[in-house]
Design a protein around this motif. Structure first.
Motif, mmCIF file in Angstrom:
data_model
loop_
_atom_site.group_PDB
_atom_site.id
_atom_site.type_symbol
_atom_site.label_atom_id
_atom_site.label_comp_id
_atom_site.label_asym_id
_atom_site.label_seq_id
_atom_site.Cartn_x
_atom_site.Cartn_y
_atom_site.Cartn_z
ATOM 1 N N ARG A 5 -52.487 45.765 31.361
ATOM 2 C CA ARG A 5 -53.115 46.556 32.438
ATOM 3 C C ARG A 5 -52.732 48.023 32.308
ATOM 4 N N ALA A 45 -52.161 51.084 35.118
ATOM 5 C CA ALA A 45 -51.956 51.090 36.572
ATOM 6 C C ALA A 45 -51.659 52.498 37.090
ATOM 7 N N GLU A 63 -52.936 52.189 41.822
ATOM 8 C CA GLU A 63 -51.701 52.060 42.606
ATOM 9 C C GLU A 63 -51.708 53.114 43.723
HETATM 10 N N1 GLU Z 1 -48.415 53.672 38.882
HETATM 11 C C1 GLU Z 1 -47.391 54.062 37.975
HETATM 12 C C2 GLU Z 1 -47.609 55.487 37.535
HETATM 13 O O1 GLU Z 1 -48.677 56.021 37.670
HETATM 14 C C3 GLU Z 1 -47.318 53.224 36.710
HETATM 15 C C4 GLU Z 1 -46.888 51.858 36.980
HETATM 16 C C5 GLU Z 1 -46.585 51.001 35.794
HETATM 17 O O2 GLU Z 1 -47.189 51.159 34.712
HETATM 18 O O3 GLU Z 1 -45.764 50.128 35.949
HETATM 19 O O4 GLU Z 1 -46.708 56.094 37.039
#
Ligand code: GLU
Length: 280
Positions: free
Chosen positions: A5, A7, A41
């Motif tokens: 994934r 995120a 996220e």
């Molecule tokens: N949402 C997080 C970020 O933008 C990354 C999360 C992850 O890859 O575990 O830094």
């Protein structure tokens, strides 16, 4: 089936470092006939912006990275985070904390952990906490470690089998004052819920993985394999981040650059003029 994934947090525009991470996660899945998921996220309601979501989707399409299945938004999964918090509370592993950042910074005893000052435990063991006051929920690290029976290990492609040592993080926040879950909790739950087998992400998150491994043990979640990749750095050796003025993907896209060519260059370790690769 391999599942990876990407995120991103929609708190700003993506830069080349994000592109590199997304390409690695995408290619890891595609090379193994697996699935590549996209998760937004966005639990941080004060910093997340819907317009950044649209830009992220356009950036990924421009790079030629197609994701599989439904786009998942963390903001739509708050009930799951609450259920996990309730479970950890029932296990006696969480406590409410009323301290401000300034309180913690002012505490002379606060040593530094992987993510800043370690919480000195001021609110641990309060007998009659007043929950009408703004508070976050912290994991009682010592109790949590005592509650796990299994060996806390995870597989990291660069390092082999790693023994997770989350203690240096101290009593991490699992539900924030201003958000119903913290990054650590949401990411661990979602990777498990989405069946992610291989987490491909930047080396800057290696320390966080130790906390995620502990949460997986406490919540009986499957443990993915981890691939922490090197981070891209600018010509001065400093990590690429928005604060260093690195060009965003949107700027390159809007300037008419070829996203697929950029993605292929990044795959070969080549960076646009002015950038050089560096180790995490
Ligand atoms: N949402 C997080 C970020 O933008 C990354 C999360 C992850 O890859 O575990 O830094």
């Amino acid at each position: 089936m391999i599942v990876t994934r990407f995120a991103p947090s929609p708190t700003g525009r993506l830069h080349l470092g994000h592109a590199f991470s997304a390409i690695l996660a995408h290619d890891f899945a595609r090379e193994r006939a697996g699935r590549f998921l996209l998760r937004i996220e966005d639990i941080d309601g004060t910093r997340s912006r819907p317009e950044h979501v649209a830009t992220i989707l356009a950036d990924l399409q421009w790079l030629g990275l197609a994701w599989d299945g439904e786009l998942v938004f963390q903001s739509q999964r708050l009930g799951r985070y609450q259920a996990a918090l309730d479970r950890l509370k029932a296990m006696g592993l969480l406590y409410p904390c009323f301290c401000t950042r300034a309180d913690i910074a002012a505490s002379a005893s606060a040593p530094h952990g992987p993510e800043g000052p370690v919480y000195p435990g001021t609110c641990r063991g309060l007998t009659a906490p007043d929950l009408s006051r703004p508070h976050c929920w912290r994991l009682d690290m010592a109790r949590a470690l005592a509650a796990v029976a299994e060996p806390l290990v995870f597989e990291d492609s660069g390092r082999g089998v790693v023994v997770a040592e989350p203690a240096s993080h101290g009593d991490v926040v699992l539900a924030r004052k201003d958000a119903p879950a913290s990054y650590h909790l949401a990411v661990t739950l979602d990777d498990a819920a989405q069946g992610v087998t291989d987490v491909v992400r930047g080396g800057d998150l290696f320390a966080a993985t130790h906390v995620h491994r502990l949460l997986a043990a406490l919540l009986d979640l499957p443990v993915p394999r981890y691939h922490h990749h090197a981070l891209l750095a600018g010509p001065d050796g400093e990590r690429l981040a928005k604060r260093h003025g690195a060009p965003t993907l949107a700027v390159l896209r809007e300037a008419g650059e070829d996203g697929r060519a950029l993605a292929d260059a990044l795959r070969k370790g080549e960076l646009p003029v002015g950038f050089a690769a560096a180790k995490a």
